[in-house]
Scaffold this active site. Structure first.
Site, PDB file in Angstrom:
ATOM      1  N   THR A 150       0.861  -1.186   0.000  1.00  0.00           N
ATOM      2  CA  THR A 150       0.000   0.000   0.000  1.00  0.00           C
ATOM      3  C   THR A 150       0.898   1.236   0.000  1.00  0.00           C
ATOM      4  O   THR A 150       1.396   1.617  -1.040  1.00  0.00           O
ATOM      5  CB  THR A 150      -0.950  -0.029   1.217  1.00  0.00           C
ATOM      6  OG1 THR A 150      -0.190  -0.216   2.387  1.00  0.00           O
ATOM      7  CG2 THR A 150      -1.969  -1.145   1.067  1.00  0.00           C
ATOM      8  N   LYS A 176       3.219  -6.986   3.913  1.00  0.00           N
ATOM      9  CA  LYS A 176       2.976  -5.567   3.665  1.00  0.00           C
ATOM     10  C   LYS A 176       2.935  -4.892   5.033  1.00  0.00           C
ATOM     11  O   LYS A 176       2.531  -5.503   6.017  1.00  0.00           O
ATOM     12  CB  LYS A 176       1.687  -5.326   2.913  1.00  0.00           C
ATOM     13  CG  LYS A 176       0.435  -5.554   3.739  1.00  0.00           C
ATOM     14  CD  LYS A 176      -0.785  -4.921   3.115  1.00  0.00           C
ATOM     15  CE  LYS A 176      -0.756  -3.430   3.141  1.00  0.00           C
ATOM     16  NZ  LYS A 176      -0.619  -2.802   4.471  1.00  0.00           N
ATOM     17  N   THR A 187      -3.719  -3.517   8.492  1.00  0.00           N
ATOM     18  CA  THR A 187      -2.537  -2.772   8.042  1.00  0.00           C
ATOM     19  C   THR A 187      -1.329  -3.677   7.887  1.00  0.00           C
ATOM     20  O   THR A 187      -0.299  -3.233   7.429  1.00  0.00           O
ATOM     21  CB  THR A 187      -2.181  -1.669   9.048  1.00  0.00           C
ATOM     22  OG1 THR A 187      -2.116  -2.264  10.338  1.00  0.00           O
ATOM     23  CG2 THR A 187      -3.206  -0.574   9.018  1.00  0.00           C
ATOM     24  N   GLU A 273       5.365   4.546   8.467  1.00  0.00           N
ATOM     25  CA  GLU A 273       5.060   5.807   7.796  1.00  0.00           C
ATOM     26  C   GLU A 273       5.964   6.948   8.250  1.00  0.00           C
ATOM     27  O   GLU A 273       6.013   7.275   9.424  1.00  0.00           O
ATOM     28  CB  GLU A 273       3.604   6.186   8.019  1.00  0.00           C
ATOM     29  CG  GLU A 273       2.675   5.321   7.199  1.00  0.00           C
ATOM     30  CD  GLU A 273       1.233   5.449   7.632  1.00  0.00           C
ATOM     31  OE1 GLU A 273       0.371   5.376   6.756  1.00  0.00           O
ATOM     32  OE2 GLU A 273       0.988   5.622   8.824  1.00  0.00           O
ATOM     33  N   ASN A 395      -0.478  10.995   7.420  1.00  0.00           N
ATOM     34  CA  ASN A 395      -1.717  10.633   8.107  1.00  0.00           C
ATOM     35  C   ASN A 395      -2.702  11.774   8.261  1.00  0.00           C
ATOM     36  O   ASN A 395      -3.840  11.556   8.658  1.00  0.00           O
ATOM     37  CB  ASN A 395      -1.394  10.000   9.464  1.00  0.00           C
ATOM     38  CG  ASN A 395      -0.835   8.620   9.260  1.00  0.00           C
ATOM     39  OD1 ASN A 395      -1.520   7.752   8.760  1.00  0.00           O
ATOM     40  ND2 ASN A 395       0.442   8.454   9.588  1.00  0.00           N
ATOM     41  N   SER A 400      -8.267   9.961  -0.036  1.00  0.00           N
ATOM     42  CA  SER A 400      -8.517  10.005  -1.491  1.00  0.00           C
ATOM     43  C   SER A 400      -7.189   9.942  -2.215  1.00  0.00           C
ATOM     44  O   SER A 400      -6.152  10.097  -1.604  1.00  0.00           O
ATOM     45  CB  SER A 400      -9.235  11.309  -1.848  1.00  0.00           C
ATOM     46  OG  SER A 400      -8.443  12.400  -1.406  1.00  0.00           O
TER      47      SER A 400
END
Lengths: 400, 400
Positions: A150, A176, A187, A273, A395, A400
Site C-alpha cells: 500500500t 505488507k 494494516t 510511515e 496521516n 482520497s
C-alpha cells in the site's frame, strides 16, 4: 541456513501472481494469489482487534480445518465495516477462486487491505481473480508482493533454505507493512510458504511462537500488536521425514521460520510511515513477562521518545518517564538506561555522559535503547520507528 | 457564579509573585510563590507516575498534615532523577521559605518543573525565594502564572465568585500545561486558592472529585493522566459558615471548583504542543466506567485519529479501530460515531454522509467526537488536541 531468491515461490510447489483489477488507481497491481499445487497444512494468526474486516472473518472460519490451497489478497479496500454484504463478498471471492483452482471454498483464504467503510467492486475483483489464476507462476512471488503493497516504500520478501536430514527445505515469506493512510486495521499481512513436511499442530505451534516475538513486537502508531494476519502454508513437497515431534529438526525449522519472521517484521517497522530510523527497545531485568512487556511497549509507543530519536536528542528522561507510567512494577532507583552502548542513566540518576558520543549513536539509522530494571531476569523487545514530520503529513492527508 | 479578575490572588488573604532567578535563560520569570496570609487547609493530587521528582516527593510528605501556608514553584528544572541531593535541595527550599514566612517547613509545598537529570542551582533558587517573598503582592497572580509557564503559549488563570449563605466566596486558579520540550513528567501544575471556609476532608473530597473528570481527563502525548500535581488551599477568609457536610453549599462550591478545573484543563489540552485544534472525545453507552475510560482514552491517544483531525479528514474508521483495540467490551455492530452532530457510522457500518458537511465541522477549532457503544449507560470524556508538524518540531529539538 542460506538466504535464497524467490520469496513465497521459493519453496517447491508454490505459485503466485499479482494483477491489477482497478481497485487501486493508476492501474497499480492490487490483487495477489499465492497458491500451493496441492492442499497444504495451514495456520494463521489474526488481529486481536474487536473490529475485524469481513474478509478476515471468512479466513478465520476457513483456516479452522487446518488446510488451505491458496490465499487471495486485494489491496486498496479493507472490506470492513460495510455490513453483511462485505461478508458475502468475501465468501464469493473464495467460491470463485475455489472453482477456478478446483478445490473447496474452505481451502481458500482471503484478505483485504485498504479503506474501511467502502464496498468492494466485485466485478473488478472477479475479473482480477480470473486473470490472477491464469497468470500464476512459479516465479511470481515478487508480483504478489507488489500487489499487496500500500504505502509501503520497499517490498518485503525473503526466502531461506535449510537442511533437514540432508534434504533441502525452503521457507519463503512476504509482508505488507503498517503503512496505510487508511485506518490502522488490516494494516499488516504476512504470508509464509514452506515445502517442509510438518504436522499441522507443530506448524501452528511454530508460527505462534515466532509471531509472538516478531510480528507482535513491532509498533508504528502505538497499536503495538499490528499483527492483522499472518498465514503459513506447508505443502510437504520437500523430501524431509515429517516433523511430528519437537526434536532437533523441529528446532532447525523454527529457527529458520524465526529468521524469516524477524526479517519481515523489522522491515515493517523500518518502513513505518515517515520513518527515518529503526528503533529497537529492549527491556531486561523485569520481574515477569507482563512487566517486561508493559515497560517495553510504553517506551516504544511514546511520541516523546520517538520524536526525540527523530531529533537525535539523547533525552533519556522521556524513556524512564514512559517506564514510569507503563504500569510495570519497578524501582526507578535501580533502573539503568543505555543508548547503544552508552550508559546515560544509572540507578535512576543522570550520568555525565559525552553528548558527542550520544550524537554519534543517534545519527545512525538503527538505534538501540536498552533499559535494565534490575528486578528479575525477564526481557522483552519491540522494534519501532521514529516519529517524523512525514508521519503527520501522510496521516493528515485525505482519504482520497 | 461570576467570573472575576485576579487568578490565584482573587480570593481574600492570598498573595503571590513571580521572579527571575536565573534557572531559565534570558532573565525569564522562573520562580513563583503563592502564599496565604494564614495557614490554610490544603489538599493535593499527584502524578501516578512511579518516577517522581524530588520536589514532588517533599510536597507529598508536607501535605499529609492537611495544612499549608505557601507553595514555591520553580520552572526550568524538574529536580528529578539527580539522587538524594535533589530531595535535600527541595527540603532546603521549604526551610528557607518557612523561615522567611515565619512558619513550619511542613507548611510549605514545593514544585519543580523542567529538565530531568540536572541538579538545581541552589544559590539562584535561594536568592529567588528571598526576592519572591519580598515581592509578594495581593495582585501578583499573573506574575506567578508567568513564572510557572514553560512552552505554554497562553497563560492559564481564572477566578470565580459564588455566594454561600449570602456571603461572597472566591475560587482562583492557575496552571501550566503539558507543553514541555523536556520529559513528560512534572509537565502539569495546577494551583487553586479559595477563601471558602470548608473542612479539610470536604476540600479534599471536592478536589479529587473535580480532578478526576478534568485534569485527569486531558491528553496531549498519550500519557492521559497528565495530572502531575494539583494543589488547593482554602484559608477561610470568606465569611461563609464552615462547609462541614455535603449540603447545598457544598454542591455550590463543588460546581464552582469544577468550573475552575474544567476551564484550566481545557486550556491545557488546547495549548498542547503544536496543537491547532481542541478535540473533545465522548464515549456513551459503555457497560461500566472501565470500558468507557478504555475506549475514550484509546481514541484520544491515537496518533492516527489526531493526525486525521489535523488534516481535517473525517476518517472515522480510525476511531472505531482505536475503540477496537482499546480493550473495552463492546460490539462493533452496535457502535455509532458522530463528528460534531454528523452521524458518520451507524451500527458499525459506513453512513453515506455529506463530506462537505464533515469538512465544515472539521474546519472548526474545537472538534467533538462522540462514540455510542449502545451497551450500557456509562459515559466518559477526554479533551485532547490534534497532532501536528509543530509537535514533532518542538519535541524533536535539543535539550538546550
Amino acid at each position: 541456513m542460506n538466504i535464497i531468491e524467490g520469496g513465497v515461490t521459493a519453496p517447491k510447489g508454490f505459485k503466485a501472481t499479482g494483477v491489477a483489477c482497478g481497485i487501486k488507481k493508476n492501474n497499480k497491481k492490487d490483487l495477489a494469489i499465492v497458491c500451493s499445487d496441492d492442499t497444504a497444512v495451514a495456520s494463521g494468526v489474526f488481529t486481536t482487534n474487536v473490529v475485524k474486516g469481513h474478509s478476515l472473518q471468512v479466513s478465520m472460519e476457513h483456516i479452522k480445518n487446518g488446510f488451505a490451497r491458496a490465499i487471495v489478497i486485494n489491496s486498496g479496500n479493507a472490506n470492513a465495516c460495510v455490513g453483511e454484504s462485505g461478508y458475502n463478498d468475501a465468501k464469493d471471492m473464495t467460491k470463485l477462486a475455489a472453482e477456478l483452482l478446483n478445490c473447496e471454498p474452505e481451502d481458500i483464504l482471503v484478505n483485504s487491505t485498504g479503506v474501511i467503510g467502502t464496498k468492494l467492486n466485485m466485478p473488478n475483483i472477479r475479473s482480477g481473480i480470473r486473470s490472477a489464476v491464469n497468470s500464476l507462476s512459479a516465479d511470481g512471488g515478487s508480483d504478489a508482493e507488489e500487489a499487496i503493497m500500500t504505502t509501503d516504500l520497499v517490498p518485503k520478501e525473503i526466502a531461506v533454505e535449510i537442511e533437514l536430514q540432508g534434504e533441502k527445505v525452503r521457507i519463503g515469506g512476504m509482508a505488507k507493512g503498517s503503512g496505510m493512510i487508511h485506518p490502522n486495521m488490516a494494516t499488516m499481512i504476512g504470508i509464509i510458504t514452506t515445502d517442509a513436511n510438518i504436522s499441522r499442530s507443530l506448524l501452528d505451534k511454530a508460527l505462534k511462537h515466532c509471531v509472538r516475538s516478531t510480528f507482535n513486537r513491532i509498533s508504528v502508531d502505538g497499536d503495538t500488536s499490528v499483527c492483522d494476519s499472518v498465514f503459513v502454508l506447508a505443502n510437504g513437497y520437500a523430501d524431509n521425514d515429517a516433523i511430528v515431534k519437537e526434536d532437533y529438526e523441529y528446532s532447525v525449522f523454527v529457527d529458520a521460520l524465526m529468521y524469516v519472521c524477524t526479517y519481515l517484521a523489522k522491515l515493517i517497522a523500518k518502513d513505518g510511515e515517515g520513518a527515518t530510523k529503526l528503533i529497537e527497545v529492549i527491556v531486561d531485568g523485569a520481574l515477569d513477562e507482563d512487566d517486561a512487556y508493559k515497560a517495553v511497549s510504553a517506551v516504544a509507543k511514546s511520541p516523546l521518545v520517538k520524536t526525540a530519536i527523530f531529533g537525535e536528542d539523547a533525552n533519556w528522561g522521556r524513556i524512564i518517564t514512559a517506564v514510569g507510567y507503563s504500569g510495570a512494577t519497578f524501582d526507578p532507583n535501580l533502573t539503568d538506561i543505555h543508548l547503544g552502548n552508552l550508559l546515560v542513566c544509572r540507578n535512576g540518576c543522570a550520568v555525565n555522559f559525552d553528548e558527542n558520543a550520544a550524537k554519534e549513536i543517534l545519527k545512525k539509522k538503527e538505534i538501540l535503547i536498552r533499559i535494565n530494571l534490575k528486578r528479575g531476569n525477564v526481557s522483552d523487545r519491540i522494534w519501532t520507528c521514529d516519529f517524523t514530520y512525514d508521519y503527520v503529513k501522510i496521516n493528515g492527508s485525505y482519504r482520497s
